[in-house]
Design a protein around this motif. Structure first.
Motif, short mmCIF file in Angstrom:
data_model
loop_
_atom_site.label_atom_id
_atom_site.label_comp_id
_atom_site.label_asym_id
_atom_site.label_seq_id
_atom_site.Cartn_x
_atom_site.Cartn_y
_atom_site.Cartn_z
N ASN A 84 1.25 -1.06 0.01
CA ASN A 84 0.19 -0.15 0.12
C ASN A 84 0.47 1.31 -0.31
OD1 ASN A 84 -2.86 -1.47 0.08
ND2 ASN A 84 -1.45 -2.02 1.92
N ILE A 85 0.08 1.87 -0.48
CA ILE A 85 1.49 3.78 -0.76
C ILE A 85 -0.13 4.44 -0.99
CG2 ILE A 85 2.61 4.55 -2.07
CD1 ILE A 85 3.14 2.26 -4.25
N VAL A 86 1.07 5.40 0.31
CA VAL A 86 0.56 7.07 0.60
C VAL A 86 1.48 7.72 -0.01
CG1 VAL A 86 -0.69 5.98 2.30
CG2 VAL A 86 1.30 7.17 2.38
N GLY A 87 -0.13 8.97 -0.47
CA GLY A 87 1.07 10.15 -1.10
C GLY A 87 0.38 11.69 -0.96
N ILE A 88 0.05 12.00 -2.08
CA ILE A 88 -0.20 13.65 -2.08
C ILE A 88 -0.87 13.83 -3.87
CG2 ILE A 88 -0.61 16.36 -1.21
CD1 ILE A 88 2.51 15.46 0.65
N ALA A 89 -1.33 14.73 -3.49
CA ALA A 89 -2.41 14.29 -5.02
C ALA A 89 -2.76 16.15 -4.78
CB ALA A 89 -3.14 13.15 -5.68
N TRP A 90 -2.68 16.81 -6.25
CA TRP A 90 -3.54 18.02 -6.57
C TRP A 90 -4.15 18.20 -7.44
CZ3 TRP A 90 2.02 16.95 -4.68
CH2 TRP A 90 2.19 18.18 -3.63
N TRP A 91 -5.01 18.20 -6.62
CA TRP A 91 -6.31 18.94 -7.80
C TRP A 91 -6.03 20.51 -7.69
CZ3 TRP A 91 -10.06 16.01 -9.69
CH2 TRP A 91 -11.30 16.50 -10.31
N CYS A 92 -5.73 20.83 -9.16
CA CYS A 92 -5.71 22.40 -9.70
C CYS A 92 -6.50 22.65 -11.14
CB CYS A 92 -4.40 22.02 -10.23
SG CYS A 92 -3.71 23.76 -10.59
N LEU A 93 -7.33 23.90 -10.80
CA LEU A 93 -7.84 24.62 -11.62
C LEU A 93 -6.43 25.83 -11.62
CD1 LEU A 93 -11.48 24.72 -10.05
CD2 LEU A 93 -10.53 23.36 -11.19
N ASP A 94 -6.56 26.67 -11.00
CA ASP A 94 -5.36 27.87 -11.84
C ASP A 94 -4.27 27.84 -11.05
OD1 ASP A 94 -4.26 29.67 -12.47
OD2 ASP A 94 -6.38 31.13 -12.75
N TRP A 95 -3.14 27.18 -11.10
CA TRP A 95 -1.91 26.89 -9.73
C TRP A 95 -1.10 28.36 -9.35
CZ3 TRP A 95 -0.09 23.25 -7.68
CH2 TRP A 95 1.15 23.25 -7.33
N PHE A 96 -1.66 29.54 -10.71
CA PHE A 96 -0.60 30.06 -10.24
C PHE A 96 -1.10 31.34 -9.65
CE2 PHE A 96 1.53 28.32 -14.94
CZ PHE A 96 1.89 28.82 -14.13
N HIS A 97 -2.77 30.92 -9.17
CA HIS A 97 -3.35 32.10 -9.25
C HIS A 97 -4.18 31.01 -7.49
CE1 HIS A 97 -3.79 34.46 -12.56
NE2 HIS A 97 -4.21 35.31 -11.52
N ASN A 98 -3.55 30.31 -6.98
CA ASN A 98 -3.64 29.27 -5.92
C ASN A 98 -4.74 28.98 -5.61
OD1 ASN A 98 -0.73 29.73 -5.25
ND2 ASN A 98 -1.58 31.70 -3.77
N ASP A 99 -5.32 28.95 -6.82
CA ASP A 99 -6.78 27.88 -7.24
C ASP A 99 -6.23 25.35 -6.87
OD1 ASP A 99 -9.45 27.18 -7.29
OD2 ASP A 99 -9.82 28.37 -8.96
N TYR A 100 -6.10 25.25 -5.83
CA TYR A 100 -6.29 23.89 -6.41
C TYR A 100 -6.09 23.69 -5.01
CZ TYR A 100 -1.41 25.18 -4.04
OH TYR A 100 -0.37 25.73 -3.21
N CYS A 101 -6.44 21.89 -5.14
CA CYS A 101 -6.24 21.79 -3.48
C CYS A 101 -5.75 20.24 -3.51
CB CYS A 101 -7.83 20.72 -3.49
SG CYS A 101 -9.32 22.15 -3.04
N LYS A 102 -5.04 19.86 -1.92
CA LYS A 102 -4.16 19.31 -1.56
C LYS A 102 -4.51 17.96 -0.68
CE LYS A 102 -0.99 20.76 0.13
NZ LYS A 102 0.72 20.87 0.40
N TYR A 103 -5.13 16.74 -0.92
CA TYR A 103 -5.96 15.38 -1.46
C TYR A 103 -4.62 14.69 -0.74
CZ TYR A 103 -9.71 17.63 -3.01
OH TYR A 103 -10.70 18.44 -3.10
N ALA A 104 -4.74 13.86 0.68
CA ALA A 104 -4.04 12.52 0.31
C ALA A 104 -4.25 11.37 -0.69
CB ALA A 104 -4.21 12.12 1.88
N VAL A 105 -3.90 11.05 -0.79
CA VAL A 105 -4.43 9.40 -1.43
C VAL A 105 -3.26 8.54 -1.00
CG1 VAL A 105 -5.19 11.10 -3.25
CG2 VAL A 105 -2.68 10.25 -3.27
N MET A 106 -3.78 7.16 -1.74
CA MET A 106 -3.69 5.76 -1.12
C MET A 106 -3.66 5.00 -3.04
SD MET A 106 -3.84 3.17 1.65
CE MET A 106 -5.53 2.52 1.81
#
Length: 275
Positions: free
Chosen positions: A202-224
């Motif tokens: 099992n592998i854990v990490g982080i994933a970014w859901w990005c709408l507009d990276w340059f305007h800080n419009d993104y969310c970080k999610y814990a993923v496995m």
């Protein structure tokens, strides 16, 4: 933390009159600490522990009268419970290195390989000469964060994609063995890193859901990421000795998928329902 031990850093007053971190090992209480700091380093930090080994980084250099560090270099370090046991893992010719994970006699991190514009993931087996470059073909840079049972995880980056070019990666001891874990994420995730792996894969990490990276419009999610079990496979051949009331079925279980299997069959009369 692992097997009742903890690692990190603690600040002490250095020869230069200000606080400098030393890599530390604990066994559950403040009084149990062991100072792992390599004497030749300016400061150090431990990032990982497993069984009887600890891994981290030491920084070489001196400090002038204004508090500025001169001639600094970061080197990956491995310890076996004491400062005297420290091993400088930095490979010859590398500008610097960091070690972030240790398990079963393997250590992982990153280093400034001469042929790469930035840095590349590294795997060691206890000495600077034992290093293995994990940076996959097509990736500009990479880093390995954790190791378990001969598997390593981290990320690889593609310069042309900028900060969105991080892909979580899995290795099995060589650069060629890499698996791009990012490809298993749903569309919309633009960046990912793998940070840990356990004995079940099992592998854990982080994933970014990005709408507009340059305007800080993104969310970080814990993923496995969870490994899929091996699927049993069967090969079949046409039935033989077919009569009105019987037939010989011909099949072979070619791979049991690592588990005990039961083999069954279904039959029906022409235009009837399966039994």
């Amino acid at each position: 933390v692992s097997d009742g031990q903890q690692v990190g850093g603690a600040c002490v007053v250095g020869d230069y009159g200000f606080w400098l971190p030393h890599a530390m090992l604990w066994s559950g209480s403040p009084e149990s600490y062991v100072d792992l700091h390599p004497p030749a380093c300016l400061w150090s930090m431990a990032y990982a522990v497993s069984a009887k080994q600890q891994a981290g980084v030491g920084r070489y250099g001196t400090v002038d009268e204004n508090g500025a560090v001169i001639g600094s270099a970061y080197h990956a370090f491995l310890w076996s419970g004491s400062a005297e046991s420290s091993v400088d893992l930095n490979p010859t010719g590398f500008a610097g290195s960091f070690c972030y994970g240790v398990s079963d006699g393997q250590q992982v991190g990153r280093g400034g390989a001469p042929e790469l514009p930035y840095f590349g993931a590294l795997l060691w087996y206890g000495s600077p000469e034992s290093y293995v470059k994990l940076n996959p073909s097509g990736f500009s840079y990479s880093c390995a964060y954790a190791v378990c049972d001969g598997k390593q995880v981290g990320y690889g980056g593609i310069t042309a994609e900028g900060w969105l070019g991080y892909h979580a990666l899995l290795w099995s001891g060589t650069a060629e063995s890499y698996v791009d874990l990012h490809s298993f994420l749903p569309s919309g995730y633009t960046r990912s890193e793998a940070r840990g792996i356990d004995s079940d894969g099992n592998i854990v990490g982080i994933a970014w859901w990005c709408l507009d990276w340059f305007h800080n419009d993104y969310c970080k999610y814990a993923v496995m990421w969870v490994p899929l079990p091996d699927v049993p496979t069967v090969s079949t051949s046409p039935a033989t000795d077919v009569t009105k009331s019987s037939a010989t079925l011909n099949g072979l279980l070619t791979d049991d998928g690592g588990e005990a299997c039961q083999c069954r069959f279904r039959y029906r009369e022409e235009k009837g329902d399966y039994v």
